[in-house]
Design a protein around this motif. Structure first.
Motif, PDB file in Angstrom:
ATOM      1  N   ARG A 233       0.813  -1.229   0.000  1.00  0.00           N
ATOM      2  CA  ARG A 233       0.000   0.000   0.000  1.00  0.00           C
ATOM      3  C   ARG A 233       0.834   1.261   0.000  1.00  0.00           C
ATOM      4  O   ARG A 233       0.402   2.301  -0.473  1.00  0.00           O
ATOM      5  CB  ARG A 233      -0.925  -0.003   1.220  1.00  0.00           C
ATOM      6  CG  ARG A 233      -2.059  -0.994   1.091  1.00  0.00           C
ATOM      7  CD  ARG A 233      -2.740  -1.201   2.421  1.00  0.00           C
ATOM      8  NE  ARG A 233      -3.426   0.010   2.837  1.00  0.00           N
ATOM      9  CZ  ARG A 233      -4.740   0.107   3.003  1.00  0.00           C
ATOM     10  NH1 ARG A 233      -5.495  -0.942   2.787  1.00  0.00           N
ATOM     11  NH2 ARG A 233      -5.285   1.219   3.395  1.00  0.00           N
ATOM     12  N   SER A 234       2.032   1.174   0.578  1.00  0.00           N
ATOM     13  CA  SER A 234       2.855   2.381   0.593  1.00  0.00           C
ATOM     14  C   SER A 234       3.595   2.539  -0.741  1.00  0.00           C
ATOM     15  O   SER A 234       4.410   3.430  -0.894  1.00  0.00           O
ATOM     16  CB  SER A 234       3.846   2.336   1.759  1.00  0.00           C
ATOM     17  OG  SER A 234       4.690   1.216   1.629  1.00  0.00           O
ATOM     18  N   GLY A 235       3.278   1.656  -1.688  1.00  0.00           N
ATOM     19  CA  GLY A 235       3.848   1.816  -3.026  1.00  0.00           C
ATOM     20  C   GLY A 235       5.253   1.270  -3.157  1.00  0.00           C
ATOM     21  O   GLY A 235       5.940   1.513  -4.137  1.00  0.00           O
ATOM     22  N   PHE A 236       5.668   0.544  -2.140  1.00  0.00           N
ATOM     23  CA  PHE A 236       7.040   0.080  -2.163  1.00  0.00           C
ATOM     24  C   PHE A 236       7.226  -1.180  -2.985  1.00  0.00           C
ATOM     25  O   PHE A 236       8.250  -1.389  -3.597  1.00  0.00           O
ATOM     26  CB  PHE A 236       7.542  -0.133  -0.738  1.00  0.00           C
ATOM     27  CG  PHE A 236       8.979   0.156  -0.660  1.00  0.00           C
ATOM     28  CD1 PHE A 236       9.414   1.457  -0.650  1.00  0.00           C
ATOM     29  CD2 PHE A 236       9.906  -0.861  -0.694  1.00  0.00           C
ATOM     30  CE1 PHE A 236      10.750   1.749  -0.665  1.00  0.00           C
ATOM     31  CE2 PHE A 236      11.244  -0.585  -0.700  1.00  0.00           C
ATOM     32  CZ  PHE A 236      11.672   0.725  -0.684  1.00  0.00           C
TER      33      PHE A 236
ATOM     34  N   ARG B  98       5.901   6.287   5.481  1.00  0.00           N
ATOM     35  CA  ARG B  98       4.666   6.087   4.737  1.00  0.00           C
ATOM     36  C   ARG B  98       4.089   4.705   5.035  1.00  0.00           C
ATOM     37  O   ARG B  98       2.887   4.542   5.235  1.00  0.00           O
ATOM     38  CB  ARG B  98       4.967   6.233   3.238  1.00  0.00           C
ATOM     39  CG  ARG B  98       3.723   6.423   2.375  1.00  0.00           C
ATOM     40  CD  ARG B  98       4.077   6.863   0.955  1.00  0.00           C
ATOM     41  NE  ARG B  98       4.927   5.910   0.279  1.00  0.00           N
ATOM     42  CZ  ARG B  98       6.091   6.220  -0.313  1.00  0.00           C
ATOM     43  NH1 ARG B  98       6.541   7.467  -0.296  1.00  0.00           N
ATOM     44  NH2 ARG B  98       6.813   5.292  -0.910  1.00  0.00           N
ATOM     45  N   VAL B 102       0.079   3.977   6.238  1.00  0.00           N
ATOM     46  CA  VAL B 102      -0.983   3.510   5.336  1.00  0.00           C
ATOM     47  C   VAL B 102      -1.885   2.434   5.941  1.00  0.00           C
ATOM     48  O   VAL B 102      -2.875   2.042   5.329  1.00  0.00           O
ATOM     49  CB  VAL B 102      -0.417   2.959   3.997  1.00  0.00           C
ATOM     50  CG1 VAL B 102       0.219   4.070   3.189  1.00  0.00           C
ATOM     51  CG2 VAL B 102       0.547   1.810   4.244  1.00  0.00           C
TER      52      VAL B 102
END
Ligand code: FES
Ligand SMILES: [Fe+2]
Lengths: 459, 189
Positions: A233-236, B98, B102
């Motif tokens: 979800r954090s785009g990692f 982040r 999230v």
């Protein structure tokens, strides 16, 4: 009270009445008794019957560059020293002095001329021979035969393409036979056609869990979407990368397995249409993996193996990980404690920039601070803890039945076999089934005679 | 916190630090206050504000420590470029923050309860706007019912003067443990 009757329904005997390890594993229904994750006596037996007999990973040859270079490791809970002797041969010495049992080496790695015991000063050569005894003439007065009191050694030490393994059991088959095609494929998924060197620094940390739960997780492609949701979800991380639909499983003798994503048909076609250099560019986003798209890799891995992007485990506890850049050893340190040791490798001949990328990715993917791994340990810790709770745990087995009875093992003309399917728990169940084989067998000849053969047909 | 520009003034030692006791005491005070405020942000889980304290070129690094013999202690810590526990730039630290924000970051949900202790603060050198500071730390963490972890060690930080504020330009963390006795490192040191 259906749940309370599961033993009768599934054929598992009550824990109190269990006579043998296979009573804890219900292969037909995919059930595993929780007791095997906590029981002190079972754990002690594992140290003897599994770690005491298996080929255990020691280190990579590049970690022992010179005469006298050593690296400390464990076989089960026995501390051992892998060391390069004066002939250049790698020896595995048991780190205990035959005199009064003290350790002869206390650094985890380094270089030495000999191992001198810090208690009374017995001194051992790099091959374990006792070469010095203070007061040999004055005090022992001829009563100590030096040649009888060398340090104990592993029964056999052998390497597969630079990866050094040792076994304490003289009856064990040779490493090649032990690994079989699945174990060898597992190690070859490190990209063994390259000149691999270990990057200095083994990350080691301690998780409060049973070692088997850490091992079965490495086959687990069901958990990333949930356990590692925050990393996604954090785009990692790309969800497709962590939760791929197309899966391939290879099951090998003695418990080795490879399980995980397979290169899809569409990907295969797309890759086939590219030139060599374009193909390499595709994998620039995953540092250190362009080796997969070479002729020699296709030959080494075979027509089935080349399609695997899965996770191999070399039974019992060596995970080949991160697309062939890392190994993780699950070191047992008690029934409810496991150490994770991460070894990282680069191609010696790769450009410096590429090596840096591999090291950087390894640092923040896995390891205790890894954006993925930091969320794993607590799950295994709690799974271990609840297995210790007496009331419910003695009644309800754990469920390893995903895909059970619904898939087929296909055999390629090359002889390589595999299951191609969706996310499943075949490799985990295979791990526990093989665990029971190892735990039942009185010795290596019995294990060779009675272990489960590679499955064929429906599984 | 704001820092007085006067601490830049006056004669300097070879290490670049001010010579007069008054100026030294003032600088020591300012540095310590920065470190304490920073620690408070972390313990209060105000991570986004913590990120604002970092320079864009920060290097946040924790090498691996190894048990070596006394004559081999130069190999005790891994070097930059070798394997480490942390080897982060600002982008990666931002990703860590982040990740915690999230949702579903299980290692921090329920949140850990942490307490940062920063002691033995020593000013090492000052060159231009950069002040090198060493400190001992103890990070205590407890979570859930009864999980407990603790890390002690030394930090070498570089604080940079940016306008009237300090920013953190480097944090190198040297732990005392070789085998980490904790299941993860999901916290910020
Ligand atoms: S215990 Fe090693 S010399 Fe006595
Ligand atoms: Fe995981």
């Amino acid at each position: 009270m259906k749940n309370e009757k599961w033993r009768e329904e599934t054929g598992l005997r009550a824990v109190e009445k269990a006579r043998s390890p296979s009573d804890f594993i219900d292969v037909e229904h995919g059930l595993v008794d929780r007791k095997i994750f906590t029981d002190e006596a079972i754990y002690k037996d594992e140290l003897k019957r599994i770690f005491g007999r298996a080929w255990n990973f020691m280190c990579h040859e590049s970690q022992l560059p010179e005469v006298g270079s050593f690296f400390m490791n464990y076989i089960g809970e026995d501390q051992v020293i892998a060391v390069r002797d004066r002939e250049g041969v790698i020896q595995v010495l048991i780190n205990t002095c035959p005199h009064r049992g003290n350790t002869v080496c206390r650094a985890e790695q380094g270089k030495t001329r000999s191992f001198m015991c810090a208690y009374h000063g017995w001194n051992f050569d790099l091959n374990g021979d006792l070469i010095g005894v203070p007061g040999l003439d004055e005090f022992y007065r001829g009563g100590l035969k030096r040649e009888e009191w060398g340090i104990s050694k592993a029964a056999k030490v052998q390497s597969y393409k630079g990866f050094v393994f040792a076994t304490l059991d003289p009856q064990s088959p040779d490493l090649d036979d032990y690994l079989g095609w699945v174990g060898k494929l597992g190690l070859d998924l490190m990209g063994t056609d390259r000149e691999l060197v270990a990057v200095p620094g083994v990350q080691k940390n301690r998780i409060r869990c049973n070692w088997k739960l850490a091992v079965d997780n490495l086959f687990d492609w069901y958990h990333p979407k949930i356990s590692h949701a925050s990393a996604i979800r954090s785009g990692f991380f790309d969800e497709k990368l962590l939760y791929p639909a197309d899966q391939m499983v290879m099951l090998g003798e003695y418990g080795h397995a490879v399980s995980g994503p397979k290169i899809t048909m569409a990907e295969e076609e797309a890759l086939a249409a590219l030139s060599d250099s374009e193909r390499r560019a595709v994998f620039d986003s995953l540092p250190g993996q362009s080796w997969r798209f070479t002729e020699s890799a296709a030959e080494t891995l075979g027509p089935v193996g080349i399609k695997s992007r899965g996770h191999p485990n070399i039974f019992p506890n060596l995970w080949v990980s991160t697309g062939g850049t890392q190994l993780c050893l699950r070191v047992p340190r008690g029934p409810a404690v496991t150490e994770l040791w991460w070894f990282t490798f680069v191609d010696k001949n790769a450009p410096e920039e590429q090596k840096r990328k591999v090291v950087r990715m390894a640092t923040h993917f896995f390891g205790p601070a890894g954006l993925l791994e930091q969320d794993d340990g607590e799950n295994w810790n709690h799974s271990t803890r609840t297995c210790r709770e007496t009331m419910t745990s003695s009644r309800r087995p754990l469920n390893f039945a995903m895909g059970k009875g619904q898939d087929m093992v296909e055999v390629d003309p090359s002889g390589q076999s595999r299951v191609e399917t969706v996310i499943n728990e075949h490799a985990q169940l295979w791990l526990y089934r093989s665990w029971a084989d190892w735990m039942e067998a009185e010795d290596w000849p019995a294990l060779i005679a009675n272990h489960a053969a590679e499955p064929r047909g429906r599984i | 916190m704001r820092i007085a520009s006067e601490s830049n003034a006056g004669t300097r030692n070879p290490d670049g630090l001010p010579e007069s006791l008054d100026a030294k005491v003032r600088l020591q005070y300012e540095v310590e206050q920065f470190l304490y405020e920073e620690a408070a942000l972390l313990d209060e889980r105000r991570f986004a504000e913590w990120l604002d304290l970092l320079t864009d070129d920060i290097h946040y690094w924790m090498p691996i420590r190894r048990t070596t013999t006394a004559k081999d202690t130069e190999n005790e810590f891994t070097e930059i470029g070798q394997m480490a526990f942390f080897d982060d730039d600002k982008e990666l630290l931002t990703a860590r923050v982040r990740k915690m924000a999230v949702g579903y970051a299980w290692s921090e949900d329920p949140p850990s309860r942490t307490r940062h202790f920063v002691t033995n603060v020593r000013l090492i050198a000052m060159h231009g706007d950069d002040i090198t500071v060493e400190a001992n730390f103890h990070l205590y963490r407890t979570r859930l019912e009864s999980e407990e972890d603790g890390w002690r060690g030394r930090r070498q930080d570089v604080l940079r003067r940016v306008g009237s504020q300090f920013r953190l330009a480097k944090r190198h963390i040297y732990l005392e443990q070789t085998v980490l006795l904790s299941p993860n490192l999901s916290n910020i040191f």
